[in-house]
Design a protein around this motif. Structure first.
Motif, PDB file in Angstrom:
ATOM      1  N   SER A 189       0.814  -1.219   0.000  1.00  0.00           N
ATOM      2  CA  SER A 189       0.000   0.000   0.000  1.00  0.00           C
ATOM      3  C   SER A 189       0.841   1.260   0.000  1.00  0.00           C
ATOM      4  O   SER A 189       0.312   2.367   0.138  1.00  0.00           O
ATOM      5  CB  SER A 189      -0.927   0.013   1.221  1.00  0.00           C
ATOM      6  N   VAL A 206      -8.899   3.610  -2.576  1.00  0.00           N
ATOM      7  CA  VAL A 206      -8.804   3.159  -1.188  1.00  0.00           C
ATOM      8  C   VAL A 206      -9.572   1.852  -1.002  1.00  0.00           C
ATOM      9  O   VAL A 206      -9.080   0.906  -0.359  1.00  0.00           O
ATOM     10  CB  VAL A 206      -9.330   4.240  -0.228  1.00  0.00           C
ATOM     11  N   ARG A 218      -7.754   2.474   6.721  1.00  0.00           N
ATOM     12  CA  ARG A 218      -7.362   3.684   6.007  1.00  0.00           C
ATOM     13  C   ARG A 218      -6.007   4.219   6.469  1.00  0.00           C
ATOM     14  O   ARG A 218      -5.302   4.875   5.705  1.00  0.00           O
ATOM     15  CB  ARG A 218      -8.432   4.765   6.161  1.00  0.00           C
ATOM     16  N   VAL A 221      -3.102   3.228   4.257  1.00  0.00           N
ATOM     17  CA  VAL A 221      -2.931   3.767   2.906  1.00  0.00           C
ATOM     18  C   VAL A 221      -1.676   4.627   2.960  1.00  0.00           C
ATOM     19  O   VAL A 221      -1.699   5.773   3.394  1.00  0.00           O
ATOM     20  CB  VAL A 221      -4.150   4.590   2.466  1.00  0.00           C
ATOM     21  N   ARG A 226      -1.022  11.754   1.044  1.00  0.00           N
ATOM     22  CA  ARG A 226      -2.352  11.201   1.274  1.00  0.00           C
ATOM     23  C   ARG A 226      -3.173  12.159   2.140  1.00  0.00           C
ATOM     24  O   ARG A 226      -2.616  12.880   2.975  1.00  0.00           O
ATOM     25  CB  ARG A 226      -2.267   9.854   1.992  1.00  0.00           C
TER      26      ARG A 226
END
Length: 374
Positions: A189, A206, A218, A221, A226
């Motif tokens: 990721s 996502v 999340r 990520v 981001r």
């Protein structure tokens, strides 16, 4: 609104390694240091937290509006951590990766989420033992944040070259100025941020990471830029942990200025520069390999001195730096950095004197508690 006139708030996250002073290796005693931070006499309002492994910890500044405010927090936090480590006969260092490598097995901090990451990713959890310097820039909404991310993508290689500070692993020169970048990029990721057309395309990207299992949530990520989970900020995660407080501040001021210029471009409907994902990926690898003293890949696919890419970045940021009054500080800090060399270069110079990795560890410990290169 005049170009460069908007100055978003910003904050800085600094990650550190706790080392055994005898061996120079990471030691799982970050919790001891965190317990001693109040006893070290800090009246700073920075937030100190545990990290993924028990030899890492993090200091977060409050929301900042000026360079002076951010610098005060950075210096106070580092001094507090160095003092707390000293009370426990430990060393605190700021570098992207441990010069003497990592323990085996990795001592994961005892939190349910961290245990789930360890169970899912196996040996890839070693990638979480890297340490970085992350800059958060305040954003009005998700759509604007994503548009600014698109504008920042071409500047990521120069920011990485500027901040590269991890050339050693297992006592050997890795041949890369930022070994942290190479290790971190193993995570499925992680990597360059995709181009986001709108919030819906961001959500699809996502959702795919989550559905594939490449990210558990999340917070995993790990794109180099981001939207920060649970915060109204854009988080720029490209940099190694900075050798000194002033280098961390330099990074933050350049990022804030680039974001300010990008906000103006977005407001005036200027499109982001087109840069294919593969081109950006290769430019980032070259920046991780060469650092500030080598070459970088420009927008035309040609190798040029990395400092030319940095000059272009500063030129882009200059309207916002002028408007915020930060130009003189950024210029002076850059001049010092170019004179002494980037973090990776200084580590290699320290090693070259006696070919002893303990000299690198000593340099890192000395720098961590100072504002300028040692």
């Amino acid at each position: 609104m005049d170009r460069g006139s908007f100055h978003p708030t910003f904050g800085i996250e600094e990650e550190f390694l706790v080392l055994d002073p005898g061996t120079g290796r990471p030691t799982p005693r970050a919790a001891d240091v965190l317990r001693d931070v109040p006893a070290a006499g800090s009246d700073d309002t920075s937030n100190f937290t545990a990290e993924f492994t028990r030899f890492q910890l993090e200091a977060n500044t409050p929301v900042c509006r000026t360079a002076a405010e951010a610098r005060d927090h950075l210096i106070a936090a580092r001094r507090s951590l160095v003092a707390a480590a000293g009370r426990r006969n430990l060393r605190m260092v700021s570098t992207g990766y441990s010069p003497l490598g990592m323990p085996d097995p990795m001592p994961i901090t005892d939190k349910p989420r961290y245990r789930r990451i360890g169970d899912r990713f196996g040996l890839l959890l070693d990638s979480h033992a890297t340490t970085g310097c992350h800059v958060h820039v305040g954003m009005p909404d998700l759509a604007t944040s994503l548009a600014v991310s698109n504008h920042l993508r071409p500047h990521l290689p120069a920011l990485l070259a500027l901040s590269a500070n991890s050339p050693f692993c297992d006592g050997r020169d890795t041949g890369h100025a930022s070994w942290r970048t190479i290790v971190w990029s193993r995570l499925p990721s992680a990597g360059p941020p995709p181009v986001h057309q709108n919030p819906a395309s961001y959500q699809r990207a996502v959702d795919l990471l989550l559905a594939s299992g490449a990210a558990l949530d999340r917070a995993m990520v790990y794109w180099l830029v981001r939207p920060a989970p649970h915060l109204s900020t854009l988080e720029i995660r490209v940099a190694d942990a900075a050798g000194t407080a002033d280098e961390a501040l330099l990074l933050a001021l350049l990022v804030r200025a680039l974001a300010s210029v990008a906000l103006q471009d977005v407001a005036e409907d200027r499109p982001a520069p087109e840069l294919p994902d593969e081109h950006l990926r290769l430019a980032l690898w070259r920046a991780a390999h060469d650092g500030l003293e080598g070459e970088g890949l420009d927008a035309n696919g040609e190798l040029v001195p990395a400092r030319l890419l940095l000059d272009k970045l500063v030129k882009t940021a200059l309207p916002a730096l002028d408007a915020s009054g930060d130009t003189r500080l950024v210029t002076a800090t850059l001049d010092r950095l170019l004179r002494y060399g980037g973090g990776a270069h200084r580590q290699r110079l320290a090693h070259a004197r006696r070919h002893d990795i303990s000299d690198v560890v000593a340099l890192l410990a000395e720098q961590t508690g100072t504002s300028q290169p040692a």
